[in-house]
Design a protein around this motif. Structure first.
Motif, PDB file in Angstrom:
ATOM      1  N   VAL A 257       0.836  -1.197   0.000  1.00  0.00           N
ATOM      2  CA  VAL A 257       0.000   0.000   0.000  1.00  0.00           C
ATOM      3  C   VAL A 257       0.873   1.250   0.000  1.00  0.00           C
ATOM      4  O   VAL A 257       0.601   2.217  -0.719  1.00  0.00           O
ATOM      5  CB  VAL A 257      -0.951   0.001   1.215  1.00  0.00           C
ATOM      6  CG1 VAL A 257      -1.703   1.322   1.305  1.00  0.00           C
ATOM      7  CG2 VAL A 257      -1.939  -1.152   1.115  1.00  0.00           C
TER       8      VAL A 257
ATOM      9  N   LEU B 156       0.849   4.085  -2.966  1.00  0.00           N
ATOM     10  CA  LEU B 156       0.566   5.494  -2.681  1.00  0.00           C
ATOM     11  C   LEU B 156       1.725   6.382  -3.103  1.00  0.00           C
ATOM     12  O   LEU B 156       1.522   7.503  -3.594  1.00  0.00           O
ATOM     13  CB  LEU B 156       0.273   5.677  -1.190  1.00  0.00           C
ATOM     14  CG  LEU B 156      -1.040   5.084  -0.683  1.00  0.00           C
ATOM     15  CD1 LEU B 156      -1.155   5.263   0.834  1.00  0.00           C
ATOM     16  CD2 LEU B 156      -2.233   5.720  -1.373  1.00  0.00           C
TER      17      LEU B 156
ATOM     18  N   THR C  70       1.467   9.308  -5.851  1.00  0.00           N
ATOM     19  CA  THR C  70       1.867  10.661  -5.488  1.00  0.00           C
ATOM     20  C   THR C  70       2.836  11.240  -6.520  1.00  0.00           C
ATOM     21  O   THR C  70       2.733  12.410  -6.901  1.00  0.00           O
ATOM     22  CB  THR C  70       2.513  10.682  -4.093  1.00  0.00           C
ATOM     23  OG1 THR C  70       1.565  10.224  -3.124  1.00  0.00           O
ATOM     24  CG2 THR C  70       2.962  12.087  -3.714  1.00  0.00           C
TER      25      THR C  70
ATOM     26  N   LEU D 169       1.870   5.653   6.166  1.00  0.00           N
ATOM     27  CA  LEU D 169       0.527   5.551   5.604  1.00  0.00           C
ATOM     28  C   LEU D 169      -0.387   6.619   6.197  1.00  0.00           C
ATOM     29  O   LEU D 169      -1.257   7.164   5.493  1.00  0.00           O
ATOM     30  CB  LEU D 169      -0.038   4.152   5.857  1.00  0.00           C
ATOM     31  CG  LEU D 169       0.654   3.006   5.113  1.00  0.00           C
ATOM     32  CD1 LEU D 169      -0.018   1.679   5.431  1.00  0.00           C
ATOM     33  CD2 LEU D 169       0.639   3.248   3.612  1.00  0.00           C
ATOM     34  N   ALA D 170      -0.190   6.931   7.476  1.00  0.00           N
ATOM     35  CA  ALA D 170      -0.977   7.992   8.108  1.00  0.00           C
ATOM     36  C   ALA D 170      -0.662   9.340   7.460  1.00  0.00           C
ATOM     37  O   ALA D 170      -1.562  10.170   7.251  1.00  0.00           O
ATOM     38  CB  ALA D 170      -0.690   8.041   9.611  1.00  0.00           C
ATOM     39  N   TYR D 171       0.605   9.553   7.135  1.00  0.00           N
ATOM     40  CA  TYR D 171       1.010  10.795   6.467  1.00  0.00           C
ATOM     41  C   TYR D 171       0.354  10.902   5.088  1.00  0.00           C
ATOM     42  O   TYR D 171      -0.154  11.967   4.707  1.00  0.00           O
ATOM     43  CB  TYR D 171       2.528  10.834   6.338  1.00  0.00           C
ATOM     44  CG  TYR D 171       3.039  11.906   5.414  1.00  0.00           C
ATOM     45  CD1 TYR D 171       2.905  13.255   5.729  1.00  0.00           C
ATOM     46  CD2 TYR D 171       3.654  11.566   4.203  1.00  0.00           C
ATOM     47  CE1 TYR D 171       3.366  14.238   4.864  1.00  0.00           C
ATOM     48  CE2 TYR D 171       4.125  12.547   3.345  1.00  0.00           C
ATOM     49  CZ  TYR D 171       3.972  13.870   3.678  1.00  0.00           C
ATOM     50  OH  TYR D 171       4.425  14.840   2.825  1.00  0.00           O
ATOM     51  N   TYR D 172       0.342   9.806   4.336  1.00  0.00           N
ATOM     52  CA  TYR D 172      -0.306   9.827   3.028  1.00  0.00           C
ATOM     53  C   TYR D 172      -1.813  10.036   3.165  1.00  0.00           C
ATOM     54  O   TYR D 172      -2.432  10.733   2.358  1.00  0.00           O
ATOM     55  CB  TYR D 172      -0.021   8.543   2.264  1.00  0.00           C
ATOM     56  CG  TYR D 172       1.278   8.581   1.506  1.00  0.00           C
ATOM     57  CD1 TYR D 172       1.478   9.516   0.494  1.00  0.00           C
ATOM     58  CD2 TYR D 172       2.321   7.714   1.799  1.00  0.00           C
ATOM     59  CE1 TYR D 172       2.663   9.574  -0.205  1.00  0.00           C
ATOM     60  CE2 TYR D 172       3.519   7.762   1.114  1.00  0.00           C
ATOM     61  CZ  TYR D 172       3.679   8.697   0.106  1.00  0.00           C
ATOM     62  OH  TYR D 172       4.869   8.763  -0.581  1.00  0.00           O
ATOM     63  N   SER D 173      -2.401   9.451   4.208  1.00  0.00           N
ATOM     64  CA  SER D 173      -3.831   9.647   4.451  1.00  0.00           C
ATOM     65  C   SER D 173      -4.131  11.113   4.735  1.00  0.00           C
ATOM     66  O   SER D 173      -5.155  11.650   4.289  1.00  0.00           O
ATOM     67  CB  SER D 173      -4.291   8.782   5.633  1.00  0.00           C
ATOM     68  OG  SER D 173      -4.113   7.402   5.350  1.00  0.00           O
ATOM     69  N   LEU D 174      -3.231  11.767   5.469  1.00  0.00           N
ATOM     70  CA  LEU D 174      -3.383  13.197   5.741  1.00  0.00           C
ATOM     71  C   LEU D 174      -3.333  14.001   4.448  1.00  0.00           C
ATOM     72  O   LEU D 174      -4.132  14.923   4.241  1.00  0.00           O
ATOM     73  CB  LEU D 174      -2.297  13.657   6.704  1.00  0.00           C
ATOM     74  CG  LEU D 174      -2.244  15.161   7.023  1.00  0.00           C
ATOM     75  CD1 LEU D 174      -3.546  15.611   7.683  1.00  0.00           C
ATOM     76  CD2 LEU D 174      -1.056  15.472   7.922  1.00  0.00           C
ATOM     77  N   ASN D 175      -2.392  13.665   3.567  1.00  0.00           N
ATOM     78  CA  ASN D 175      -2.283  14.359   2.279  1.00  0.00           C
ATOM     79  C   ASN D 175      -3.543  14.182   1.436  1.00  0.00           C
ATOM     80  O   ASN D 175      -4.016  15.123   0.790  1.00  0.00           O
ATOM     81  CB  ASN D 175      -1.071  13.843   1.502  1.00  0.00           C
ATOM     82  CG  ASN D 175       0.223  14.466   1.967  1.00  0.00           C
ATOM     83  OD1 ASN D 175       0.240  15.572   2.496  1.00  0.00           O
ATOM     84  ND2 ASN D 175       1.323  13.762   1.797  1.00  0.00           N
ATOM     85  N   ILE D 176      -4.079  12.959   1.443  1.00  0.00           N
ATOM     86  CA  ILE D 176      -5.292  12.682   0.668  1.00  0.00           C
ATOM     87  C   ILE D 176      -6.464  13.478   1.227  1.00  0.00           C
ATOM     88  O   ILE D 176      -7.265  14.051   0.476  1.00  0.00           O
ATOM     89  CB  ILE D 176      -5.595  11.171   0.677  1.00  0.00           C
ATOM     90  CG1 ILE D 176      -4.497  10.404  -0.070  1.00  0.00           C
ATOM     91  CG2 ILE D 176      -6.960  10.892   0.042  1.00  0.00           C
ATOM     92  CD1 ILE D 176      -4.570   8.902   0.096  1.00  0.00           C
ATOM     93  N   THR D 177      -6.551  13.540   2.551  1.00  0.00           N
ATOM     94  CA  THR D 177      -7.620  14.301   3.196  1.00  0.00           C
ATOM     95  C   THR D 177      -7.502  15.779   2.874  1.00  0.00           C
ATOM     96  O   THR D 177      -8.500  16.451   2.568  1.00  0.00           O
ATOM     97  CB  THR D 177      -7.578  14.096   4.719  1.00  0.00           C
ATOM     98  OG1 THR D 177      -7.715  12.700   5.015  1.00  0.00           O
ATOM     99  CG2 THR D 177      -8.709  14.863   5.400  1.00  0.00           C
TER     100      THR D 177
END
Length: 204
Positions: free
Chosen positions: A47, A51, A55, A178-186
């Motif tokens: 994953v 991502l 990106t 993954l949390a950092y990428y989730s933040l970027n997506i949000t």
């Protein structure tokens, strides 16, 4: 066809093959009989790699769209996208490897995969800083605290995950990434939602 479109047809093709390798590797693993045990490490890595590739596909629009087309730029694109492709081919084992547990394959290849991904990111970051410095635009980079935060977090956590030998440390580092990428997506989704999406009516 514009210079960027010509460049991106090559660059995007290799990045697309990287995504295909990740999805194909996952599909092959699911279809194997007997199916190997998954564990948590390989799915986290897959994953993360997916991502990261996505990106870079997005960043190409921002970074390379204003760039002139020439052979040096094409070779740079080959280098960056090639690193992603090689990393993607290593995430899942081949059928002939006979791996019974994906963790075995993970520990054999995770350092190479993560260092390849890190190298691609470092090259692009260096390119951004180099172009900004050459054009007298370092102020655009230096005032972006989120860029520095993201670059520091990505570099640190990817290095930790690549070099650590304890499973819990590697898992923690990948989860943070993954949390950092989730933040970027949000962050990207919020203005899109606030605008109410986009019009479905034809513009013709």
């Amino acid at each position: 066809m514009s210079a960027f479109e010509f460049f991106f047809s090559f660059y995007g093709l290799i990045l697309g093959l990287s995504v295909a390798e990740l999805l194909g590797g996952f599909a092959r693993t699911l279809n194997r009989n007997p199916r190997p045990q998954f564990g948590l490490l390989t799915p986290l890595l897959a994953v993360f790699a997916a991502l990261d590739v996505t990106t870079f596909w997005f960043q190409a629009w921002i970074i390379f769209r204003p760039a002139p087309f020439n052979l040096a730029l094409l070779m740079l694109g080959l280098l960056i996208a090639g690193l992603f492709y090689i990393a993607a081919t290593l995430v899942f084992p081949r059928d002939e490897d006979g791996v019974e547990h994906l963790d075995t394959h993970f520990w054999r290849n995770k350092r190479t995969i993560l260092l390849l991904l890190l190298s691609a990111n470092v090259i692009v970051a260096s390119l951004i800083f180099g172009v900004a410095a050459a054009q007298g635009q370092m102020h655009l980079v230096s005032r972006s605290w989120f860029l520095w935060f993201g670059l520091s977090l990505f570099t640190t956590m990817t290095t930790v995950a690549a070099l650590a030998r304890r499973p819990w440390i590697v898992k923690a580092a990948l989860i943070v990434l993954l949390a950092y990428y989730s933040l970027n997506i949000t962050r990207a989704a919020v203005p899109l939602i606030e605008k109410g999406g986009w019009s479905l009516a034809s513009k013709e």
